[in-house]
Design a protein around this motif. Structure first.
Motif, PDB file in Angstrom:
ATOM      1  N   PHE A 127      -0.955   7.103   0.902  1.00 36.90           N
ATOM      2  CA  PHE A 127      -2.332   7.579   0.926  1.00 36.90           C
ATOM      3  C   PHE A 127      -3.283   6.501   1.435  1.00 36.90           C
ATOM      4  O   PHE A 127      -4.206   6.780   2.197  1.00 36.90           O
ATOM      5  CB  PHE A 127      -2.761   8.076  -0.455  1.00 36.90           C
ATOM      6  CG  PHE A 127      -1.978   9.275  -0.907  1.00 36.90           C
ATOM      7  CD1 PHE A 127      -2.164  10.514  -0.313  1.00 36.90           C
ATOM      8  CD2 PHE A 127      -1.035   9.163  -1.912  1.00 36.90           C
ATOM      9  CE1 PHE A 127      -1.446  11.626  -0.711  1.00 36.90           C
ATOM     10  CE2 PHE A 127      -0.299  10.266  -2.320  1.00 36.90           C
ATOM     11  CZ  PHE A 127      -0.504  11.499  -1.717  1.00 36.90           C
ATOM     12  N   ASP A 128      -3.066   5.255   1.011  1.00 33.67           N
ATOM     13  CA  ASP A 128      -3.889   4.151   1.509  1.00 33.67           C
ATOM     14  C   ASP A 128      -3.691   3.959   3.008  1.00 33.67           C
ATOM     15  O   ASP A 128      -4.650   3.739   3.750  1.00 33.67           O
ATOM     16  CB  ASP A 128      -3.558   2.847   0.779  1.00 33.67           C
ATOM     17  CG  ASP A 128      -3.999   2.848  -0.671  1.00 33.67           C
ATOM     18  OD1 ASP A 128      -4.944   3.583  -1.012  1.00 33.67           O
ATOM     19  OD2 ASP A 128      -3.383   2.099  -1.462  1.00 33.67           O
ATOM     20  N   GLN A 129      -2.462   4.045   3.443  1.00 38.51           N
ATOM     21  CA  GLN A 129      -2.171   3.901   4.873  1.00 38.51           C
ATOM     22  C   GLN A 129      -2.822   5.022   5.673  1.00 38.51           C
ATOM     23  O   GLN A 129      -3.384   4.784   6.746  1.00 38.51           O
ATOM     24  CB  GLN A 129      -0.663   3.880   5.103  1.00 38.51           C
ATOM     25  CG  GLN A 129       0.013   2.642   4.563  1.00 38.51           C
ATOM     26  CD  GLN A 129       1.535   2.736   4.626  1.00 38.51           C
ATOM     27  OE1 GLN A 129       2.095   3.785   4.914  1.00 38.51           O
ATOM     28  NE2 GLN A 129       2.200   1.624   4.345  1.00 38.51           N
ATOM     29  N   ASP A 157      -9.736   5.942   9.131  1.00 36.89           N
ATOM     30  CA  ASP A 157     -10.897   5.099   9.417  1.00 36.89           C
ATOM     31  C   ASP A 157     -10.814   4.502  10.818  1.00 36.89           C
ATOM     32  O   ASP A 157     -11.805   4.443  11.537  1.00 36.89           O
ATOM     33  CB  ASP A 157     -11.019   3.978   8.385  1.00 36.89           C
ATOM     34  CG  ASP A 157     -11.476   4.467   7.028  1.00 36.89           C
ATOM     35  OD1 ASP A 157     -11.994   5.597   6.933  1.00 36.89           O
ATOM     36  OD2 ASP A 157     -11.314   3.700   6.052  1.00 36.89           O
ATOM     37  N   THR A 208       0.834  -1.198   0.000  1.00 37.40           N
ATOM     38  CA  THR A 208       0.000   0.000   0.000  1.00 37.40           C
ATOM     39  C   THR A 208       0.870   1.250   0.000  1.00 37.40           C
ATOM     40  O   THR A 208       1.984   1.246   0.508  1.00 37.40           O
ATOM     41  CB  THR A 208      -0.920   0.029   1.230  1.00 37.40           C
ATOM     42  OG1 THR A 208      -0.126   0.019   2.406  1.00 37.40           O
ATOM     43  CG2 THR A 208      -1.853  -1.165   1.238  1.00 37.40           C
ATOM     44  N   ASP A 209       0.319   2.290  -0.583  1.00 36.05           N
ATOM     45  CA  ASP A 209       1.076   3.542  -0.586  1.00 36.05           C
ATOM     46  C   ASP A 209       0.690   4.382   0.632  1.00 36.05           C
ATOM     47  O   ASP A 209      -0.149   4.002   1.442  1.00 36.05           O
ATOM     48  CB  ASP A 209       0.871   4.308  -1.891  1.00 36.05           C
ATOM     49  CG  ASP A 209      -0.564   4.785  -2.105  1.00 36.05           C
ATOM     50  OD1 ASP A 209      -1.386   4.686  -1.178  1.00 36.05           O
ATOM     51  OD2 ASP A 209      -0.840   5.266  -3.217  1.00 36.05           O
ATOM     52  N   ALA A 263      -5.514   6.733   4.831  1.00 40.14           N
ATOM     53  CA  ALA A 263      -6.961   6.523   4.816  1.00 40.14           C
ATOM     54  C   ALA A 263      -7.357   5.431   5.805  1.00 40.14           C
ATOM     55  O   ALA A 263      -8.355   5.571   6.527  1.00 40.14           O
ATOM     56  CB  ALA A 263      -7.424   6.153   3.412  1.00 40.14           C
ATOM     57  N   GLU A 264      -6.590   4.358   5.867  1.00 41.59           N
ATOM     58  CA  GLU A 264      -6.861   3.283   6.816  1.00 41.59           C
ATOM     59  C   GLU A 264      -6.754   3.789   8.255  1.00 41.59           C
ATOM     60  O   GLU A 264      -7.586   3.467   9.107  1.00 41.59           O
ATOM     61  CB  GLU A 264      -5.905   2.111   6.596  1.00 41.59           C
ATOM     62  CG  GLU A 264      -6.180   1.320   5.350  1.00 41.59           C
ATOM     63  CD  GLU A 264      -5.138   0.242   5.089  1.00 41.59           C
ATOM     64  OE1 GLU A 264      -4.367  -0.095   6.014  1.00 41.59           O
ATOM     65  OE2 GLU A 264      -5.093  -0.257   3.956  1.00 41.59           O
ATOM     66  N   ARG A 265      -5.738   4.573   8.515  1.00 38.71           N
ATOM     67  CA  ARG A 265      -5.544   5.117   9.863  1.00 38.71           C
ATOM     68  C   ARG A 265      -6.676   6.079  10.232  1.00 38.71           C
ATOM     69  O   ARG A 265      -7.160   6.072  11.356  1.00 38.71           O
ATOM     70  CB  ARG A 265      -4.188   5.824   9.960  1.00 38.71           C
ATOM     71  CG  ARG A 265      -3.882   6.355  11.329  1.00 38.71           C
ATOM     72  CD  ARG A 265      -3.764   5.229  12.350  1.00 38.71           C
ATOM     73  NE  ARG A 265      -3.547   5.799  13.665  1.00 38.71           N
ATOM     74  CZ  ARG A 265      -4.203   5.444  14.756  1.00 38.71           C
ATOM     75  NH1 ARG A 265      -5.071   4.467  14.707  1.00 38.71           N
ATOM     76  NH2 ARG A 265      -3.957   6.028  15.898  1.00 38.71           N
TER      77      ARG A 265
END
Length: 79
Positions: free
Chosen positions: A5-7, A13, A2-3, A9-11
């Protein structure tokens, strides 16, 4: 992999989920489900949205009545 930005977004959430759980815990609602929520407001008898019922299991007031309740509580406490 994951890049960044994905990390992020997950954090985000995870943090929102944790904040919602903490708010529900403080209100004593963690053991309740959406089925425990009222379909109609206990004060004004207006419908309570499914989104609100899902976000705050056990809710019995609509947004407007809850706002008025909190506003009155702030006045009482002198805030």
């Amino acid at each position: 992999m994951t890049d960044v930005f994905d990390q992020a977004a997950e954090r985000a959430d995870e943090m929102l989920s944790d904040a919602l759980f903490e708010q529900q815990r403080r209100a004593g609602l963690t053991g309740q489900t959406i089925q425990d929520s009222a379909h109609f407001c206990a004060e004004c008898d207006e419908p309570i949205s499914d989104a609100r019922r899902a976000a705050y299991p056990g809710v019995h007031l609509c947004v407007d009545c809850k706002y008025q309740q909190e506003k009155q509580a702030r006045r009482t406490r002198g805030y």
